[in-house]
Write a protein that holds these residues in place. Structure first.
Motif, PDB file in Angstrom:
ATOM      1  N   LEU A  20      -8.956   4.264  -1.326  1.00 37.61           N
ATOM      2  CA  LEU A  20      -8.593   4.406   0.085  1.00 37.61           C
ATOM      3  C   LEU A  20      -9.072   5.756   0.603  1.00 37.61           C
ATOM      4  CD1 LEU A  20      -4.863   3.195  -0.119  1.00 37.61           C
ATOM      5  CD2 LEU A  20      -6.795   1.918   0.837  1.00 37.61           C
ATOM      6  N   PRO A  21      -9.402   5.827   1.888  1.00 36.71           N
ATOM      7  CA  PRO A  21      -9.735   7.139   2.464  1.00 36.71           C
ATOM      8  C   PRO A  21      -8.521   8.063   2.388  1.00 36.71           C
ATOM      9  CG  PRO A  21     -10.374   5.343   3.941  1.00 36.71           C
ATOM     10  CD  PRO A  21      -9.571   4.730   2.836  1.00 36.71           C
ATOM     11  N   LEU A  22      -8.775   9.363   2.272  1.00 37.51           N
ATOM     12  CA  LEU A  22      -7.695  10.341   2.141  1.00 37.51           C
ATOM     13  C   LEU A  22      -6.741  10.267   3.323  1.00 37.51           C
ATOM     14  CD1 LEU A  22      -6.400  12.641   0.575  1.00 37.51           C
ATOM     15  CD2 LEU A  22      -7.982  14.214   1.699  1.00 37.51           C
ATOM     16  N   GLY A  23      -7.252  10.112   4.534  1.00 35.08           N
ATOM     17  CA  GLY A  23      -6.394  10.007   5.717  1.00 35.08           C
ATOM     18  C   GLY A  23      -5.452   8.812   5.641  1.00 35.08           C
ATOM     19  N   THR A  24      -5.937   7.705   5.098  1.00 35.92           N
ATOM     20  CA  THR A  24      -5.108   6.512   4.943  1.00 35.92           C
ATOM     21  C   THR A  24      -4.016   6.760   3.914  1.00 35.92           C
ATOM     22  OG1 THR A  24      -7.001   5.122   5.508  1.00 35.92           O
ATOM     23  CG2 THR A  24      -5.165   4.044   4.384  1.00 35.92           C
ATOM     24  N   VAL A  25      -4.355   7.445   2.831  1.00 33.20           N
ATOM     25  CA  VAL A  25      -3.353   7.783   1.813  1.00 33.20           C
ATOM     26  C   VAL A  25      -2.255   8.641   2.435  1.00 33.20           C
ATOM     27  CG1 VAL A  25      -2.959   9.115  -0.310  1.00 33.20           C
ATOM     28  CG2 VAL A  25      -4.903   7.549  -0.154  1.00 33.20           C
ATOM     29  N   LYS A  26      -2.660   9.630   3.216  1.00 34.49           N
ATOM     30  CA  LYS A  26      -1.677  10.514   3.861  1.00 34.49           C
ATOM     31  C   LYS A  26      -0.783   9.732   4.819  1.00 34.49           C
ATOM     32  CE  LYS A  26      -4.368  14.742   3.475  1.00 34.49           C
ATOM     33  NZ  LYS A  26      -5.003  15.852   4.164  1.00 34.49           N
ATOM     34  N   SER A  27      -1.386   8.808   5.579  1.00 29.40           N
ATOM     35  CA  SER A  27      -0.599   7.990   6.515  1.00 29.40           C
ATOM     36  C   SER A  27       0.385   7.105   5.774  1.00 29.40           C
ATOM     37  CB  SER A  27      -1.528   7.119   7.369  1.00 29.40           C
ATOM     38  OG  SER A  27      -2.330   7.915   8.196  1.00 29.40           O
ATOM     39  N   HIS A  28      -0.071   6.461   4.696  1.00 36.41           N
ATOM     40  CA  HIS A  28       0.826   5.606   3.910  1.00 36.41           C
ATOM     41  C   HIS A  28       1.984   6.417   3.335  1.00 36.41           C
ATOM     42  CE1 HIS A  28      -1.372   1.974   4.373  1.00 36.41           C
ATOM     43  NE2 HIS A  28      -2.353   2.244   3.515  1.00 36.41           N
ATOM     44  N   ALA A  29       1.679   7.615   2.848  1.00 30.89           N
ATOM     45  CA  ALA A  29       2.733   8.456   2.266  1.00 30.89           C
ATOM     46  C   ALA A  29       3.746   8.842   3.336  1.00 30.89           C
ATOM     47  CB  ALA A  29       2.131   9.701   1.623  1.00 30.89           C
ATOM     48  N   ARG A  30       3.256   9.286   4.477  1.00 26.45           N
ATOM     49  CA  ARG A  30       4.160   9.721   5.552  1.00 26.45           C
ATOM     50  C   ARG A  30       5.018   8.563   6.057  1.00 26.45           C
ATOM     51  NH1 ARG A  30       0.600  11.221   8.781  1.00 26.45           N
ATOM     52  NH2 ARG A  30       0.674   9.497  10.214  1.00 26.45           N
ATOM     53  N   ARG A  31       4.374   7.430   6.341  1.00 29.28           N
ATOM     54  CA  ARG A  31       5.125   6.274   6.848  1.00 29.28           C
ATOM     55  C   ARG A  31       6.112   5.757   5.809  1.00 29.28           C
ATOM     56  NH1 ARG A  31      -0.252   3.998   9.017  1.00 29.28           N
ATOM     57  NH2 ARG A  31      -0.346   4.965  11.059  1.00 29.28           N
ATOM     58  N   GLY A  32       5.682   5.713   4.561  1.00 33.26           N
ATOM     59  CA  GLY A  32       6.563   5.236   3.497  1.00 33.26           C
ATOM     60  C   GLY A  32       7.776   6.125   3.317  1.00 33.26           C
ATOM     61  N   LEU A  33       7.568   7.445   3.346  1.00 32.17           N
ATOM     62  CA  LEU A  33       8.695   8.378   3.207  1.00 32.17           C
ATOM     63  C   LEU A  33       9.656   8.266   4.391  1.00 32.17           C
ATOM     64  CD1 LEU A  33       6.926  11.521   1.732  1.00 32.17           C
ATOM     65  CD2 LEU A  33       8.595  10.048   0.597  1.00 32.17           C
ATOM     66  N   ALA A  38       0.836  -1.210   0.000  1.00 34.56           N
ATOM     67  CA  ALA A  38       0.000   0.000   0.000  1.00 34.56           C
ATOM     68  C   ALA A  38       0.869   1.258   0.000  1.00 34.56           C
ATOM     69  CB  ALA A  38      -0.938  -0.004   1.203  1.00 34.56           C
ATOM     70  N   GLN A  39       1.950   1.253   0.778  1.00 37.26           N
ATOM     71  CA  GLN A  39       2.843   2.410   0.807  1.00 37.26           C
ATOM     72  C   GLN A  39       3.536   2.575  -0.544  1.00 37.26           C
ATOM     73  OE1 GLN A  39       5.512   2.025   4.155  1.00 37.26           O
ATOM     74  NE2 GLN A  39       3.826   2.080   5.642  1.00 37.26           N
ATOM     75  N   GLN A  40       3.950   1.462  -1.142  1.00 32.54           N
ATOM     76  CA  GLN A  40       4.570   1.519  -2.475  1.00 32.54           C
ATOM     77  C   GLN A  40       3.628   2.180  -3.469  1.00 32.54           C
ATOM     78  OE1 GLN A  40       6.101  -2.055  -4.332  1.00 32.54           O
ATOM     79  NE2 GLN A  40       6.463  -2.961  -2.310  1.00 32.54           N
ATOM     80  N   GLN A  41       2.379   1.708  -3.482  1.00 31.99           N
ATOM     81  CA  GLN A  41       1.414   2.219  -4.463  1.00 31.99           C
ATOM     82  C   GLN A  41       1.192   3.720  -4.289  1.00 31.99           C
ATOM     83  OE1 GLN A  41      -2.653   0.826  -4.087  1.00 31.99           O
ATOM     84  NE2 GLN A  41      -2.990   1.048  -6.290  1.00 31.99           N
ATOM     85  N   VAL A  42       1.016   4.156  -3.050  1.00 27.63           N
ATOM     86  CA  VAL A  42       0.769   5.575  -2.793  1.00 27.63           C
ATOM     87  C   VAL A  42       1.970   6.412  -3.225  1.00 27.63           C
ATOM     88  CG1 VAL A  42       0.495   7.272  -0.930  1.00 27.63           C
ATOM     89  CG2 VAL A  42      -0.940   5.230  -0.979  1.00 27.63           C
TER      90      VAL A  42
END
Length: 192
Positions: free
Chosen positions: A167-180, A143-147
Motif C-alpha cells: 500500500l502507498p505510505l499515505g494510505t497506510v497512515k490513513s488506515h492507521a488514523r481511521r482505525g485508531l 485493511a485497517q485491521q492489518q495496518v
C-alpha cells in the motif's frame, strides 16, 4: 534459454541478472539474491551486531527490492549499491524499533504499579482488556485491521507496513488514523 543458463555462459552476469530482475523474472530475482544476499547480510550484521536481526533485515531488503524493482536504474549504479542503499534504510528502521523497545522496557521497569492490590486482579483486568481490544479490532475493515496489527503487534513503522502490504505510505497512515479513531470511539462507548 533461462536466465540461469544465460548467466552461466559468460561475462556480463550482473547485467543479465539485472535485466531479468527488472523484467520481473523470478529466476533473475533468485540469482540476484544468491549473488548479493551475503553482502546485504554482512552490512546488516555489522551495523546491528546481531545475526538474527541481520537475517530479518536481509529478508526485508529483498522483499522491498522485488516490490520496488522498477525503482532500480542500472544506469545510475549497480544492483549491489542499490541493495545496500535499501539495507541502510531497513537497518535504520531496525535500530529505531530496537530503541523503541528499549524505551518501553525501561519505562515499564521504572513505572510504579498503577493499581494497588493483588497482581492477579491486574492480570485478570489486562486479559479482559486484551479480549475487548481484539474483538473491537476484528470489527474494523480488513485493511485497517492489518495496518494496526502490523504496527502494534509486529512493531513495524509505517514505512515498513507500506512495503510489506504494497500500500502507498499515505494510505497506510490513513488506515492507521481511521482505525485508531474507530477503536477509541467503540472502546469509549463500551465503557459507558
Amino acid at each position: 534459454m533461462t536466465t540461469s543458463e544465460a548467466v552461466r555462459q559468460g561475462p556480463g552476469d550482473d547485467q543479465l541478472i539485472a535485466e531479468a530482475f527488472l523484467r520481473g523474472d523470478e529466476d533473475g530475482f533468485r540469482l540476484l539474491y544468491e549473488r548479493w544476499a551475503a553482502l546485504v547480510h554482512t552490512v546488516a550484521r555489522r551495523a546491528l551486531g546481531d545475526s538474527g536481526e541481520a537475517e530479518d533485515v536481509t529478508q526485508q531488503v529483498f522483499i522491498a527490492a522485488w516490490r520496488n524493482r522498477r525503482g532500480f536504474c542500472p544506469e545510475r549504479g549497480t544492483a549491489a549499491s542499490w541493495l545496500v542503499g535499501i539495507a541502510r534504510h531497513k537497518i535504520a528502521d531496525a535500530l529505531a524499533a530496537r530503541a523503541r523497545r528499549a524505551r518501553l522496557a525501561a519505562a515499564l521497569r521504572s513505572a510504579p504499579d498503577a493499581e494497588p492490590g493483588p497482581s492477579e486482579g491486574r492480570q485478570a483486568q489486562q486479559a479482559v482488556d486484551r479480549v475487548v481490544v481484539q474483538y473491537e479490532l476484528s470489527r474494523l475493515p480488513r485493511a485497517q485491521q492489518q495496518v494496526l496489527r502490523l504496527a502494534f503487534y509486529a512493531d513495524l513503522p509505517q514505512s515498513q507496513i507500506a512495503a510489506y502490504t504494497g500500500l502507498p505510505l499515505g494510505t497506510v497512515k490513513s488506515h492507521a488514523r481511521r482505525g485508531l479513531h474507530a477503536l477509541r470511539r467503540r472502546l469509549e462507548q463500551g465503557s459507558r
